[in-house]
Every structure is written in structure tokens, then in C-alpha cells.
Design a protein around this motif. Structure first.
Motif, PDB file in Angstrom:
ATOM      1  N   LYS A  10      23.843  37.414   2.647  1.00  0.00           N
ATOM      2  CA  LYS A  10      22.718  38.265   3.041  1.00  0.00           C
ATOM      3  C   LYS A  10      23.002  38.929   4.385  1.00  0.00           C
ATOM      4  O   LYS A  10      22.894  40.155   4.517  1.00  0.00           O
ATOM      5  CB  LYS A  10      21.424  37.439   3.148  1.00  0.00           C
ATOM      6  CG  LYS A  10      21.081  36.664   1.896  1.00  0.00           C
ATOM      7  CD  LYS A  10      19.798  35.868   2.044  1.00  0.00           C
ATOM      8  CE  LYS A  10      19.900  34.703   3.012  1.00  0.00           C
ATOM      9  NZ  LYS A  10      20.793  33.625   2.562  1.00  0.00           N
ATOM     10  N   THR A  11      23.345  38.109   5.360  1.00  0.00           N
ATOM     11  CA  THR A  11      23.605  38.646   6.697  1.00  0.00           C
ATOM     12  C   THR A  11      24.772  39.632   6.662  1.00  0.00           C
ATOM     13  O   THR A  11      24.718  40.692   7.299  1.00  0.00           O
ATOM     14  CB  THR A  11      23.899  37.494   7.668  1.00  0.00           C
ATOM     15  OG1 THR A  11      22.780  36.616   7.681  1.00  0.00           O
ATOM     16  CG2 THR A  11      24.148  37.996   9.067  1.00  0.00           C
ATOM     17  N   THR A  12      25.805  39.289   5.906  1.00  0.00           N
ATOM     18  CA  THR A  12      26.959  40.174   5.805  1.00  0.00           C
ATOM     19  C   THR A  12      26.538  41.554   5.301  1.00  0.00           C
ATOM     20  O   THR A  12      26.904  42.581   5.898  1.00  0.00           O
ATOM     21  CB  THR A  12      27.999  39.557   4.853  1.00  0.00           C
ATOM     22  OG1 THR A  12      28.330  38.256   5.324  1.00  0.00           O
ATOM     23  CG2 THR A  12      29.241  40.404   4.777  1.00  0.00           C
TER      24      THR A  12
ATOM     25  N   LEU B 255      15.424  43.418   8.225  1.00  0.00           N
ATOM     26  CA  LEU B 255      14.967  42.202   8.895  1.00  0.00           C
ATOM     27  C   LEU B 255      15.663  40.994   8.276  1.00  0.00           C
ATOM     28  O   LEU B 255      15.480  40.697   7.101  1.00  0.00           O
ATOM     29  CB  LEU B 255      13.448  42.051   8.749  1.00  0.00           C
ATOM     30  CG  LEU B 255      12.602  43.279   9.102  1.00  0.00           C
ATOM     31  CD1 LEU B 255      11.147  43.052   8.723  1.00  0.00           C
ATOM     32  CD2 LEU B 255      12.721  43.596  10.579  1.00  0.00           C
ATOM     33  N   ASP B 256      16.476  40.319   9.086  1.00  0.00           N
ATOM     34  CA  ASP B 256      17.222  39.174   8.577  1.00  0.00           C
ATOM     35  C   ASP B 256      16.440  37.898   8.882  1.00  0.00           C
ATOM     36  O   ASP B 256      16.369  37.473  10.025  1.00  0.00           O
ATOM     37  CB  ASP B 256      18.615  39.139   9.225  1.00  0.00           C
ATOM     38  CG  ASP B 256      19.597  38.290   8.425  1.00  0.00           C
ATOM     39  OD1 ASP B 256      19.155  37.615   7.476  1.00  0.00           O
ATOM     40  OD2 ASP B 256      20.797  38.323   8.751  1.00  0.00           O
ATOM     41  N   GLU B 257      15.870  37.315   7.860  1.00  0.00           N
ATOM     42  CA  GLU B 257      15.073  36.096   7.962  1.00  0.00           C
ATOM     43  C   GLU B 257      14.059  36.166   9.108  1.00  0.00           C
ATOM     44  O   GLU B 257      14.116  35.402  10.062  1.00  0.00           O
ATOM     45  CB  GLU B 257      16.002  34.884   8.134  1.00  0.00           C
ATOM     46  CG  GLU B 257      16.986  34.821   6.988  1.00  0.00           C
ATOM     47  CD  GLU B 257      17.742  33.518   6.919  1.00  0.00           C
ATOM     48  OE1 GLU B 257      17.330  32.553   7.565  1.00  0.00           O
ATOM     49  OE2 GLU B 257      18.747  33.479   6.201  1.00  0.00           O
ATOM     50  N   PRO B 258      13.100  37.093   8.976  1.00  0.00           N
ATOM     51  CA  PRO B 258      12.181  37.336  10.091  1.00  0.00           C
ATOM     52  C   PRO B 258      11.229  36.179  10.379  1.00  0.00           C
ATOM     53  O   PRO B 258      10.683  36.114  11.468  1.00  0.00           O
ATOM     54  CB  PRO B 258      11.401  38.576   9.657  1.00  0.00           C
ATOM     55  CG  PRO B 258      11.535  38.613   8.180  1.00  0.00           C
ATOM     56  CD  PRO B 258      12.851  38.004   7.851  1.00  0.00           C
TER      57      PRO B 258
ATOM     58  N   PRO C 151      18.283  41.059  13.848  1.00  0.00           N
ATOM     59  CA  PRO C 151      19.314  40.122  13.402  1.00  0.00           C
ATOM     60  C   PRO C 151      18.755  38.708  13.267  1.00  0.00           C
ATOM     61  O   PRO C 151      17.743  38.370  13.881  1.00  0.00           O
ATOM     62  CB  PRO C 151      20.376  40.181  14.499  1.00  0.00           C
ATOM     63  CG  PRO C 151      20.073  41.403  15.282  1.00  0.00           C
ATOM     64  CD  PRO C 151      18.604  41.611  15.166  1.00  0.00           C
ATOM     65  N   GLU C 152      19.459  37.916  12.483  1.00  0.00           N
ATOM     66  CA  GLU C 152      19.037  36.549  12.175  1.00  0.00           C
ATOM     67  C   GLU C 152      18.813  35.712  13.432  1.00  0.00           C
ATOM     68  O   GLU C 152      17.843  34.977  13.546  1.00  0.00           O
ATOM     69  CB  GLU C 152      20.159  35.932  11.335  1.00  0.00           C
ATOM     70  CG  GLU C 152      19.821  34.647  10.678  1.00  0.00           C
ATOM     71  CD  GLU C 152      20.940  34.237   9.725  1.00  0.00           C
ATOM     72  OE1 GLU C 152      22.005  34.889   9.727  1.00  0.00           O
ATOM     73  OE2 GLU C 152      20.745  33.265   9.009  1.00  0.00           O
ATOM     74  N   THR C 153      19.721  35.850  14.413  1.00  0.00           N
ATOM     75  CA  THR C 153      19.656  34.997  15.597  1.00  0.00           C
ATOM     76  C   THR C 153      18.760  35.575  16.686  1.00  0.00           C
ATOM     77  O   THR C 153      18.610  34.967  17.743  1.00  0.00           O
ATOM     78  CB  THR C 153      21.058  34.813  16.186  1.00  0.00           C
ATOM     79  OG1 THR C 153      21.628  36.115  16.368  1.00  0.00           O
ATOM     80  CG2 THR C 153      21.941  34.024  15.240  1.00  0.00           C
TER      81      THR C 153
END
Ligand SMILES: Nc1ncnc2c1ncn2[C@@H]1O[C@H](COP(=O)(O)OP(=O)(O)OP(=O)(O)O)[C@@H](O)[C@H]1O
Ligand SMILES: [Mg+2]
Lengths: 313, 259
Positions: free
Chosen positions: A40-42, A156-159, A80-82
Motif C-alpha cells: 500500500k505504502t509503496t 492518505l496512508d493509514e490516516p 504519509p504513514e509515519t
């Protein structure tokens, strides 16, 4: 709005994503669902021009993410996720910095920042350094930064990861409220979350797309499950034998219950068509009593797990 | 241009929000100030002896404050720069790679060169402030003696250009790693090497010696410290900066590919 074709990313020898193809219409909210390490992030990093793909193409708002990356980046908001933020900056200072870089006209920067801080509930944190904020508030700063130039596309990565239940609900409704003109892609591990927010879901696993559909379709399509539950009045051994005799049966389980109406669960090897009628016919032919008959419903979680594990074994 | 300024301002601000600028500038001021005191005290003692003792006077002739105070002082400043600037530049990219903020920065509509130039200019800003801290020492010389002011001016130009070279190399080292200590160690080692090749020039053949001398980062400063502006020296520093800023761009690009 977003067209992704045969996108592949390799990290050295390691696999990132493999031949991912999908497209998103303007104004649509698309959910990206998959277990850890699915890719997903990729995919999102390629879409947001953070890194180029090994092969394949991706276009956002008509611009190629590799050839025309500046034009894509002008139109995208990314969380981003982080949630990487400058911890040594105060919230408004940071948002003004991002606004400047994202081409918000100089005169509108202050009002835009104030407006967004209000919208994501950050106004009372204005005097704090980002490093002093809790995870939930950092998430809000991250969201505010992604919205600062009112972008056409939001990634939105894992918001909602790492938030408390109340904040999860708040952020979800915030995201839902953003829909409309905007195109949104969001990723998650949690199926109810995506099905609550998204119009369409992509299930991705081990770098490959496993399914793309609306939550409703995914459910109905797959709820025609491979299991049928029936309560049958008849001699146990004969019933089991008759059930086994049907075409495509993989397993028959007998449950506990009253002797004259035992529950059975018949599992078929192929779950794409409704087998209830087949079971009914077999019972009625033998002139046993049929008290109850229904396909075993799969929850969205079951579907998710089924799709991701199916091709593995 | 707009992005460059936003990044520049952010860099300067973050140097002041962390103790880095303060610590580096203080150490710089203390070290150069102390060395200045030593050099100047020696000079005053000598000039006192020259005035009172005719034998020594005939030995030294007229004492030249430019040659005996200003020039050694510039050399000291150059060495302290070589030690302190890697500590200023080490965080430029390494910190952002480590914290993950690069991911957002690179997805903003900012060209890589704008980010690099913004950070370069930010470090140059802090470095210039450090350099200004040495002005009181020079002013003191001007108060008590009569230095050649054109040497002071060319000397500062030389220091500024050499500092630019140090900073560009430091930025590059910071762009290739996410570890700030490694970035600082690599920059320091590389600068020291470029400093030392000048000394080995005398030990090898004439042509190799010339090449080594030309490569030496200090060799090109010598003429500045003598009040001579030589275009070849200016060009050396400008090419040095362009090269390492270009390498930083390539480094960002390759980091992106590796993901
Ligand atoms: N920088 C990297 N270097 C090498 N391999 C990587 C890198 N980033 C991701 N990978 C690999 O690529 C694959 C996909 O990772 P990705 O981060 O896209 O997964 P994800 O779906 O976002 O997972 P999660 O739900 O845990 O966030 C994983 O197997 C991962 O190990
Ligand atoms: Mg991820």
C-alpha cells in the motif's frame, strides 16, 4: 483522475508491488486494503512522486508522475504513514511553510492556515511545538498540511492508525466531509473502516491486486459463500452420505442439536454460485424434513481474509 | 525562487530553534578569539621590545601588523572553520532522511535544486554570522595599529569562498546518509585530506606536486590572505561548490530510486 497501469516496484531483489493496475474517477473515495507488507505504502509513494516505479505508468490528473512530477505534486495532498513533521516548529509556522511551498498565494497564507487549524481542531494547539503534540494531534497537523492548498487529489496512508476510538470517528467523518469534488485514496488494514468511508475498495496482497469493487458488491459477490447451513430431519448417517454425494462437496460437518433436526454445514469447493437449491433438492428427493436452509454469511473480515489467503494455499 | 526562500528561512529558523547554531558559533568565537589573543599579545610584546631595545629593532626592522597578526589570524579562522563547519552541515539532509520528513518535502512541488540551494544558503547564513563574530578582533587591530585594509577585505572574501566550499561538501555528505555522525565524520575526513594534500606537494615530483597543490583547499586561500585576488582561486572555489551541490542533486535522485 488517477490511472495506474502495470505498476511494478522492486527494492533491489525484494518485491514491492507487482503489476498493479487500477483507476480512480474524479470525486471518488478509494480504499486500499491489505495486510502488512502488501504494498500500500509503496503504491502511494509512487503516486505522490516520492519515488519512481521500476516499470509501468501512473497518471494523476492527466500528468505522468515521473515525466511531469511537479504538476502532479501541485495537485496532490499526501499524509504519509509515519506522519513525518518538523518537531522543532510550531504548528502555524509549519503550516505556513507548507502553504508557501505548495503555492498558496502569499496574501492568503495566514487566513488559509487559520481556517484549516479550525477545521481539524487544532486552534488551541497554536502555541505548541509539533514535538510536544500527542499522536492524534500530529495526525491532525498531517491532515491539515495535506489539505493546505485545497488539492484535487488526497492520498492518505493509514490516516486513523494509532488514534483512540473517539478520534478515529472524528477523523473518519472529517475525511468523509472532504469528499465531493476531491478524489481520495486512503489505505487501511481495517475493513469496516474502508467500507464505512469508501465507495470502492482495492484489496492488495503480496504486491498484487486481488480484488477491486464496491464494498456492497464485494460482500454480495462473496457472500454467495461456499458454505450452506441446513437443519434436516432424517437418519444422521444417511443424511451425511447423501450430502457427500452431491457435486462439488468439500466437507460436511454435523452440529449438535435435537436428534430429529440436526444442523449440518456443507462446504463446497467452489464458492461462486449459491448452492442452497442444490442442497434443498437433495433433501427433498430423499423425503426428509428440511427445517432451515441458508448460505453461511461471511462478514467483510472473512471476505478479506479469504481473498488474501486464497491464492496463498 | 519562492521555494528557495521558504526553505532558507525554515533552515535558519531550525538552526536557532535547536542549540546547534548557538553551540557551533560559540565554540567558533572562543577558539578564534583565544588564538587571536595569543597572536596579538605576542605581537604587542615584540613591538614593545623593539621600541626599547635597538638591537632587536635592527634585527626585525619595522613590524608589520598585517603580516604578523592579520594573516596568521585568518589562517587560524580557516582551520577552526574546517573543524566546525562539518558540525553545522551534518544535519542538513541526514536529519530529514532519518525523521522521514524528506518524504513530505520531496512530494511538495519543490525542485531538488531548490531544496539543496535552500539548505546550502541556510548554512551559509549561519556561517556568515559566525564569521562576523571574528570582526571585533580585526577591529581591535585597527584600533591599535594600522593594518592594510585591502588585505582584510580580500581575506574575508577568501574565508567566505572557502567556507562555501566546506559547506557544499558537508551538504553532500549529509545527503548520502541518514546518520549525522557519519555525515560529519566524512566531511571532516574529506576536508582534512584536501587540506593535507598541499603539504605533500613538496615530496612528490614537480607535476604531481603542482596538481596536488592545485587540489589543496588551503593553497587557494593563501593569496587571499596576502591581499591578492586571483581569478583562478575564485574559480577553484566556485567549481568546488558547483561540483558538490551537483553531486548532492544526484544523491537525492539515487536515494529516490532506491526508495
Ligand atoms: N525502503 C524499502 N526497502 C526495501 N524493501 C521495502 C522498502 N519499503 C518497502 N519494502 C518492501 O516492500 C513491500 C511492501 O511494503 P509496503 O510498505 O508498501 O507495505 P504496506 O502495504 O504499506 O504495509 P503496512 O500495512 O505494514 O504499512 C514489503 O515487503 C516491504 O518489505
Ligand atoms: Mg504501509
Amino acid at each position: 483522475m488517477i490511472e495506474v497501469e502495470h505498476l511494478t516496484k522492486k527494492y533491489g531483489e525484494a518485491r514491492g508491488i507487482n503489476d498493479v493496475t487500477f483507476s480512480v474517477e474524479k470525486g471518488e473515495i478509494l480504499g486500499f486494503l491489505g495486510p502488512n507488507g502488501a504494498g500500500k505504502t509503496t503504491t502511494m509513494r509512487i503516486l505522490t512522486c516520492f519515488m519512481p516505479a521500476t516499470s509501468g505508468t501512473a497518471r494523476v490528473a492527466g500528468y505522468d508522475v515521473f515525466e511531469d512530477s511537479l504538476n502532479v505534486r501541485r495537485r496532490i495532498g499526501y499524509l504519509p504513514e509515519t506522519v513525518p513533521l518538523y518537531t522543532d516548529m510550531q504548528v502555524p509556522t509549519y503550516l505556513k511553510f507548507v502553504a508557501g511551498l505548495k503555492d498558496v498565494p502569499y496574501r492568503e497564507i495566514n487566513s488559509r492556515v487559520g481556517e484549516l487549524m479550525e477545521r481539524v481542531g487544532l486552534t488551541h494547539m497554536a502555541h505548541k511545538f509539533i514535538g510536544e503534540l500527542s499522536k492524534g494531534y500530529r495526525q491532525r497537523v498531517g491532515l491539515a498540511q495535506s489539505l493546505i492548498n485545497d488539492p484535487e487529489v488526497l492520498v492518505l496512508d493509514e490516516p486513523t492508525i494509532g488514534l483512540d476510538p473517539k478520534q478515529i470517528i472524528e477523523i473518519r467523518s472529517l475525511i468523509k466531509g472532504l469528499a465531493g469534488e476531491r478524489t481520495i485514496i486512503l489505505s487501511s488494514h481495517i475493513l469496516p473502516e474502508v467500507s464505512a468511508i469508501c465507495k470502492r475498495i482495492i484489496i492488495i496482497d503480496e504486491g498484487r491486486v486481488k480484488a477491486i469493487d464496491t464494498p456492497e458488491n464485494l460482500t454480495t459477490q462473496l457472500r454467495v459463500s461456499d458454505k450452506v447451513r441446513a437443519r434436516i430431519g432424517g437418519p444422521k448417517e444417511d443424511v451425511v452420505k447423501a450430502l457427500w454425494a452431491m457435486e462439488g462437496v468439500k466437507n460436511v460437518e454435523t452440529g449438535a442439536g435435537a436428534e430429529d433436526s440436526l444442523p449440518y454445514v456443507v462446504e463446497f469447493s467452489d464458492g461462486t454460485i449459491d448452492r442452497s437449491s442444490q442442497v434443498a433438492r437433495a433433501i427433498v428427493e430423499k423425503r426428509w424434513d428440511l427445517y432451515e436452509l441458508m448460505p453461511v454469511k461471511m462478514s467483510l473480515e472473512d471476505i478479506f481474509i479469504k481473498i488474501v489467503t486464497e491464492e496463498g494455499n | 525562487m519562492k521555494n528557495f526562500i521558504f526553505i532558507l528561512v525554515k533552515e535558519i529558523r531550525s538552526y536557532f530553534n535547536s542549540p546547534v547554531a548557538f553551540v557551533v558559533a560559540t565554540i567558533f568565537a572562543v577558539l578564534t578569539g583565544y588564538q587571536f589573543y595569543v597572536i596579538f599579545a605576542k605581537f604587542s610584546q615584540l613591538s614593545f621590545e623593539v621600541q626599547t631595545n635597538p638591537t632587536i629593532a635592527s634585527q626585525f626592522g619595522a613590524l608589520n601588523v598585517t603580516e604578523m597578526v592579520i594573516r596568521p589570524f585568518f589562517n587560524v579562522v580557516a582551520v577552526v572553520m574546517l573543524i566546525m563547519l562539518p558540525m553545522l552541515t551534518m544535519r542538513a539532509f541526514a536529519e530529514e532522511w532519518k525523521a522521514g520528513t524528506m518524504e513530505l518535502l520531496l512530494t511538495f512541488p519543490v525542485r531538488d535544486e531548490e531544496a539543496i540551494m535552500g539548505k546550502f544558503a541556510g548554512c551559509m547564513g549561519i556561517f556568515t554570522m559566525m564569521l562576523l563574530l571574528s570582526l571585533p578582533s580585526v577591529a581591535l587591530v585597527g584600533y591599535f595599529g594600522d593594518p592594510e585594509w585591502e588585505v582584510v577585505v580580500t581575506g574575508y572574501m577568501g574565508l567566505f569562498l572557502m567556507g562555501g566550499a566546506f559547506v557544499s561538501l558537508g551538504i553532500f555528505m549529509s545527503s548520502i546518509t541518514e546518520n549525522q555522525v557519519i555525515a560529519a565524520a566524512l566531511s571532516f575526513a574529506a576536508l582534512l585530506l584536501l587540506y593535507m594534500v598541499g603539504y605533500t606537494a613538496g615530496l612528490v615530483g614537480e607535476t604531481t606536486g603542482k596538481v596536488l597543490e592545485y587540489l589543496s583547499i588551503m593553497f587557494h586561500f593563501e593569496k587571499f590572505a596576502k591581499g591578492v585576488l586571483d581569478t583562478s582561486d575564485i574559480i577553484y572555489y566556485l567549481i568546488f561548490m558547483a561540483l558538490f551541490l551537483f553531486l548532492s542533486m544526484r544523491s537525492l535522485e539515487s536515494k529516490r530510486w532506491r526508495g
